[in-house]
Write a protein that holds these residues in place. Structure first.
Motif, short mmCIF file in Angstrom:
data_model
loop_
_atom_site.label_atom_id
_atom_site.label_comp_id
_atom_site.label_asym_id
_atom_site.label_seq_id
_atom_site.Cartn_x
_atom_site.Cartn_y
_atom_site.Cartn_z
N THR A 1 -17.41 67.76 65.11
CA THR A 1 -17.58 67.80 66.56
C THR A 1 -18.58 68.88 66.97
O THR A 1 -19.34 68.70 67.93
CB THR A 1 -16.24 68.04 67.27
N GLU A 2 -18.60 69.98 66.23
CA GLU A 2 -19.59 71.02 66.51
C GLU A 2 -21.00 70.53 66.23
O GLU A 2 -21.94 70.79 67.01
CB GLU A 2 -19.29 72.26 65.67
N ILE A 3 -21.19 69.78 65.15
CA ILE A 3 -22.50 69.21 64.81
C ILE A 3 -22.95 68.25 65.90
O ILE A 3 -24.07 68.32 66.42
CB ILE A 3 -22.43 68.47 63.46
N VAL A 4 -22.05 67.33 66.26
CA VAL A 4 -22.38 66.30 67.25
C VAL A 4 -22.69 66.92 68.60
O VAL A 4 -23.65 66.54 69.29
CB VAL A 4 -21.23 65.28 67.36
N GLU A 5 -21.90 67.89 69.01
CA GLU A 5 -22.11 68.51 70.31
C GLU A 5 -23.41 69.31 70.35
O GLU A 5 -24.06 69.39 71.39
CB GLU A 5 -20.92 69.39 70.66
#
Length: 332
Positions: free
Chosen positions: A174-178
């Motif tokens: 989720t950190e990568i995507v965000e």
């Protein structure tokens, strides 16, 4: 010719991410709502097994042996037109091959909207979260970059196969995507089980989203910890990252005013095209704009197309654009 605009959704995602599973759920949802959906399926190979998923009662067009964004682009517009004329669907889904460049697909749909009564509803990208995590850790070039672009261009993200990740791994994904796309509405899923009503509402809300002021998004904001996708859609002021706007002109334009206006377009708009009639000439033109370069091609007199403009860019202000174009259309 029908005046009704048919919404078009683009379904994106890398090979094996779960696009066809989500497509099946979407088709069932629309049929339960009393709507008639149709599908355009694109596959690089010569046979499309996924077309069976749509069902015999769903009008389906297949584009094989090529990608919408390169070798079969002209066929794409023709297939859309045939689908509209033959089957008169209420909604169309374009399921793009997992190897497709998302910006080129958006551009292809935008180009088709010049000639057809369709309205682009942006892109839904299905993310294979374990695959993304693996690629991110290995930094494998082509596949990794393509998946990144598919995520960056989305208005809605389905973070699929989350049951295959630990909680720490899910947080990393989720950190990568965000970091790549903080604006998209994102939904965690297993086998693409998501609440479709808020997902589809998130897509259509992009028409009402306000643009982010220039300079308002910086690295510090992009990497702010603690922003979570849990519980469905992420909470954002706007989720229109890569976006489009279609404007139907009500009359001919003043060519000098239009050219002066085009020169002042914000750099966030990097692609535009349209069919134009000018007040000071008897001719009509196919208009093209790409990265601040314009081109006008005279159209034959017998061409019967409505005057329309389509813009593609990142986080531009649709409302301001609409108001400016309405002012340009006012009689002098």
């Amino acid at each position: 010719m029908r005046n009704k605009m048919t919404p078009v959704y683009i379904l994106s995602g890398f090979l094996g991410s779960g696009k066809t599973t989500l497509l099946t759920r979407l088709l069932q949802h629309w049929k339960q709502e009393g709507l008639k959906p149709a599908v355009v399926m694109n596959e690089i190979g010569e046979v499309n097994i996924d077309s069976l998923a749509a069902g015999a009662d769903v009008p389906t067009s297949e584009l094989l042996s090529g990608c919408v964004c390169c070798t079969i682009r002209a066929d794409f517009a023709a297939e859309l037109g045939m689908l509209l004329q033959r089957d008169r669907p209420d909604v169309i889904v374009v399921e793009a091959t997992g190897a497709a460049n998302p910006m080129e697909i958006l551009d292809g749909v935008a180009e088709a909207s010049l000639y057809l009564n369709i309205e682009l509803q942006q892109m839904i990208t299905v993310v294979d979260t374990p695959h993304l995590l693996h690629l991110h850790r290995e930094q494998r070039a082509k596949t990794y970059r393509l998946m990144q672009e598919q995520i960056r261009c989305a208005n809605v993200l389905i973070l699929n196969k989350t049951d295959r990740l630990s909680q720490d791994e899910l947080s990393e994904v989720t950190e990568i995507v965000e970091k790549w796309n903080r604006s998209a509405a994102a939904f965690e899923a297993v086998r693409c089980h998501v609440d479709l009503e808020p997902m589809l509402s998130a897509v259509s809300r992009s028409e009402q989203s306000a643009a982010v002021p220039e300079g308002a998004v910086d690295d510090e904001i992009m990497n702010t910890p603690g922003r979570s996708f849990k519980g469905g859609a992420a909470s954002h002021d706007t989720h229109a990252h890569v976006m489009s706007y279609t404007h139907h002109l009500q009359g001919p334009l003043d060519s000098r005013k239009f050219e002066a206006w085009i020169r002042e377009l914000p750099r966030d708009i990097y692609r535009a095209k349209g069919i134009l009639t000018f007040q000071d000439t008897a001719s009509r033109y196919l208009f093209q704009y790409a990265f601040r370069e314009t081109d006008y091609t005279r159209l034959p007199q017998e061409v019967e197309l409505r005057d329309v403009l389509v813009f593609i860019g990142e986080q531009f202000d649709r409302t301001a654009l609409k108001q400016q174009l309405q002012k340009l259309s006012e009689p002098t």
